[in-house]
Design a protein around this motif. Structure first.
Motif, PDB file in Angstrom:
ATOM      1  N   LEU A  49      19.990  40.484  43.893  1.00 43.78           N
ATOM      2  CA  LEU A  49      21.167  40.001  44.327  1.00 43.78           C
ATOM      3  C   LEU A  49      22.505  41.340  44.084  1.00 43.78           C
ATOM      4  O   LEU A  49      22.861  42.179  43.386  1.00 43.78           O
ATOM      5  N   LEU A  50      22.685  41.165  44.912  1.00 48.29           N
ATOM      6  CA  LEU A  50      23.866  42.415  45.561  1.00 48.29           C
ATOM      7  C   LEU A  50      25.163  41.715  45.453  1.00 48.29           C
ATOM      8  O   LEU A  50      25.627  40.563  45.152  1.00 48.29           O
ATOM      9  N   THR A  51      25.929  42.791  44.353  1.00 46.18           N
ATOM     10  CA  THR A  51      27.361  42.351  44.043  1.00 46.18           C
ATOM     11  C   THR A  51      28.178  43.384  44.305  1.00 46.18           C
ATOM     12  O   THR A  51      28.321  44.406  44.197  1.00 46.18           O
ATOM     13  N   VAL A  52      29.246  43.048  45.574  1.00 48.32           N
ATOM     14  CA  VAL A  52      30.614  43.655  45.945  1.00 48.32           C
ATOM     15  C   VAL A  52      31.580  43.755  45.097  1.00 48.32           C
ATOM     16  O   VAL A  52      32.083  42.260  45.240  1.00 48.32           O
ATOM     17  N   PHE A  53      32.322  44.429  44.321  1.00 47.33           N
ATOM     18  CA  PHE A  53      33.400  44.151  43.396  1.00 47.33           C
ATOM     19  C   PHE A  53      34.502  45.292  44.374  1.00 47.33           C
ATOM     20  O   PHE A  53      34.472  46.292  44.341  1.00 47.33           O
ATOM     21  N   CYS A  54      35.368  44.708  44.515  1.00 50.07           N
ATOM     22  CA  CYS A  54      36.626  44.950  44.443  1.00 50.07           C
ATOM     23  C   CYS A  54      37.382  46.085  43.260  1.00 50.07           C
ATOM     24  O   CYS A  54      37.357  44.977  43.008  1.00 50.07           O
ATOM     25  N   ARG A  55      38.315  47.579  43.388  1.00 48.10           N
ATOM     26  CA  ARG A  55      39.086  47.547  42.365  1.00 48.10           C
ATOM     27  C   ARG A  55      39.891  47.360  42.669  1.00 48.10           C
ATOM     28  O   ARG A  55      40.725  48.661  41.518  1.00 48.10           O
ATOM     29  N   HIS A  56      40.174  46.874  43.006  1.00 46.83           N
ATOM     30  CA  HIS A  56      41.915  46.679  42.801  1.00 46.83           C
ATOM     31  C   HIS A  56      42.274  45.101  43.305  1.00 46.83           C
ATOM     32  O   HIS A  56      42.123  44.346  43.304  1.00 46.83           O
ATOM     33  N   THR A  57      43.245  45.098  42.812  1.00 46.46           N
ATOM     34  CA  THR A  57      44.579  43.963  42.602  1.00 46.46           C
ATOM     35  C   THR A  57      45.856  43.623  43.697  1.00 46.46           C
ATOM     36  O   THR A  57      46.210  42.694  43.519  1.00 46.46           O
ATOM     37  N   SER A  58      45.719  44.170  44.758  1.00 51.00           N
ATOM     38  CA  SER A  58      46.257  44.261  45.980  1.00 51.00           C
ATOM     39  C   SER A  58      45.457  43.993  47.705  1.00 51.00           C
ATOM     40  O   SER A  58      45.880  44.406  48.666  1.00 51.00           O
ATOM     41  N   ALA A  59      43.864  43.631  46.946  1.00 47.63           N
ATOM     42  CA  ALA A  59      43.494  43.667  47.631  1.00 47.63           C
ATOM     43  C   ALA A  59      42.071  43.330  47.587  1.00 47.63           C
ATOM     44  O   ALA A  59      41.774  43.191  46.735  1.00 47.63           O
ATOM     45  N   ALA A 101      50.726  40.117  47.360  1.00 51.83           N
ATOM     46  CA  ALA A 101      49.680  40.288  47.584  1.00 51.83           C
ATOM     47  C   ALA A 101      48.728  40.318  46.405  1.00 51.83           C
ATOM     48  O   ALA A 101      47.310  40.148  46.875  1.00 51.83           O
ATOM     49  N   HIS A 102      49.020  40.513  45.194  1.00 52.95           N
ATOM     50  CA  HIS A 102      48.254  39.729  44.369  1.00 52.95           C
ATOM     51  C   HIS A 102      48.156  38.337  44.723  1.00 52.95           C
ATOM     52  O   HIS A 102      47.066  37.950  43.832  1.00 52.95           O
ATOM     53  N   ILE A 103      48.772  37.612  45.038  1.00 51.24           N
ATOM     54  CA  ILE A 103      48.484  36.372  45.225  1.00 51.24           C
ATOM     55  C   ILE A 103      47.509  35.924  45.910  1.00 51.24           C
ATOM     56  O   ILE A 103      46.768  35.036  45.791  1.00 51.24           O
ATOM     57  N   ARG A 104      48.025  36.499  46.896  1.00 56.40           N
ATOM     58  CA  ARG A 104      46.597  37.099  48.091  1.00 56.40           C
ATOM     59  C   ARG A 104      45.439  37.547  47.710  1.00 56.40           C
ATOM     60  O   ARG A 104      44.433  36.934  47.547  1.00 56.40           O
ATOM     61  N   THR A 105      45.290  37.314  46.682  1.00 53.52           N
ATOM     62  CA  THR A 105      43.650  37.919  46.144  1.00 53.52           C
ATOM     63  C   THR A 105      43.782  37.302  45.704  1.00 53.52           C
ATOM     64  O   THR A 105      42.208  36.991  45.518  1.00 53.52           O
ATOM     65  N   LEU A 106      44.876  36.486  44.869  1.00 51.88           N
ATOM     66  CA  LEU A 106      44.274  35.838  43.768  1.00 51.88           C
ATOM     67  C   LEU A 106      43.422  34.427  44.671  1.00 51.88           C
ATOM     68  O   LEU A 106      42.455  34.308  44.168  1.00 51.88           O
ATOM     69  N   LEU A 107      43.695  34.409  45.666  1.00 51.54           N
ATOM     70  CA  LEU A 107      43.780  32.836  46.369  1.00 51.54           C
ATOM     71  C   LEU A 107      42.188  33.027  47.406  1.00 51.54           C
ATOM     72  O   LEU A 107      41.407  32.946  47.607  1.00 51.54           O
ATOM     73  N   THR A 108      41.991  34.539  47.534  1.00 56.95           N
ATOM     74  CA  THR A 108      40.347  35.078  47.962  1.00 56.95           C
ATOM     75  C   THR A 108      39.508  35.700  46.842  1.00 56.95           C
ATOM     76  O   THR A 108      39.344  34.774  46.202  1.00 56.95           O
ATOM     77  N   ASP A 109      39.348  37.159  46.675  1.00 57.36           N
ATOM     78  CA  ASP A 109      37.988  37.545  46.016  1.00 57.36           C
ATOM     79  C   ASP A 109      38.290  39.150  45.170  1.00 57.36           C
ATOM     80  O   ASP A 109      38.174  39.482  46.310  1.00 57.36           O
ATOM     81  N   ALA A 110      38.489  39.216  43.808  1.00 60.44           N
ATOM     82  CA  ALA A 110      37.712  40.538  43.827  1.00 60.44           C
ATOM     83  C   ALA A 110      36.027  40.825  43.506  1.00 60.44           C
ATOM     84  O   ALA A 110      35.652  41.932  43.723  1.00 60.44           O
ATOM     85  N   ALA A 111      35.229  40.022  43.492  1.00 63.68           N
ATOM     86  CA  ALA A 111      34.226  39.777  44.211  1.00 63.68           C
ATOM     87  C   ALA A 111      33.428  39.224  44.557  1.00 63.68           C
ATOM     88  O   ALA A 111      33.943  37.563  44.643  1.00 63.68           O
ATOM     89  N   LEU A 112      32.369  39.414  45.476  1.00 64.78           N
ATOM     90  CA  LEU A 112      31.051  38.550  46.304  1.00 64.78           C
ATOM     91  C   LEU A 112      29.326  39.015  45.647  1.00 64.78           C
ATOM     92  O   LEU A 112      29.104  39.962  44.990  1.00 64.78           O
ATOM     93  N   THR A 113      28.842  37.908  45.529  1.00 60.78           N
ATOM     94  CA  THR A 113      27.255  37.940  45.151  1.00 60.78           C
ATOM     95  C   THR A 113      26.777  37.440  46.685  1.00 60.78           C
ATOM     96  O   THR A 113      26.526  36.343  46.767  1.00 60.78           O
TER      97      THR A 113
END
Length: 150
Positions: A49-59, A101-113
């Motif tokens: 399993l690969l986790t891809v994690f974005c270290r930002h709250t506005s992307a 940008a924060h709302i858009r990040t909330l609607l999408t995601d900071a991490a994928l598996t």
């Protein structure tokens, strides 16, 4: 400029961690599928399993169609409607594009598996991995990659 850097590999745990730097051009989608697949190839694992994690709250991150760019255009239009820049937000210290940008990040995601099968990402035919920049100006974004398997 994008770079992939291997930063750790556990000899017994079969865990590999890396970083990917993505320079964005402002709002929109940056496809990172090839860079992520390159990291997986370098790791030399066959299954996991690969986790891809974005270290930002506005992307943020997403898996989306990579064949027709109109899909990404329509998705940006939908995000603009869901989190408009001209709404009367309380938080505005970093500019009028920050709270949307924060709302858009909330609607999408900071991490994928993503599963790894036979040494490859188990993505569908038309799927690609994207970083979504939600701010108005270019940024350098850091993505952490963590692969566990064998």
């Amino acid at each position: 400029m994008r770079r992939v850097e291997m930063i750790a590999q556990g000899p017994l745990t079969r865990q590999v961690t890396g970083r990917l730097a993505v320079d964005t051009k402002g709002p929109g989608f940056s496809e990172i599928t090839a860079e992520v697949a390159g990291f997986v190839r370098e790791a030399g694992m066959r299954h996991g399993l690969l986790t891809v994690f974005c270290r930002h709250t506005s992307a943020s991150l997403t898996i989306q169609e990579n064949a027709d760019p109109d899909v990404r255009t329509d998705l940006m239009t939908a995000l603009d409607r869901l989190a408009p820049r001209d709404a009367p937000y309380v938080h505005g210290i970093e500019g009028p594009d920050d709270m949307p940008a924060h709302i858009r990040t909330l609607l999408t995601d900071a991490a994928l598996t993503i599963p790894l099968v036979d040494g490859a990402l188990a993505l569908g035919t038309w799927q690609g991995i994207y970083l979504i920049e939600h701010r108005d100006r270019p940024h350098r974004r850091e993505i952490v990659l963590s692969l566990v398997g064998g």
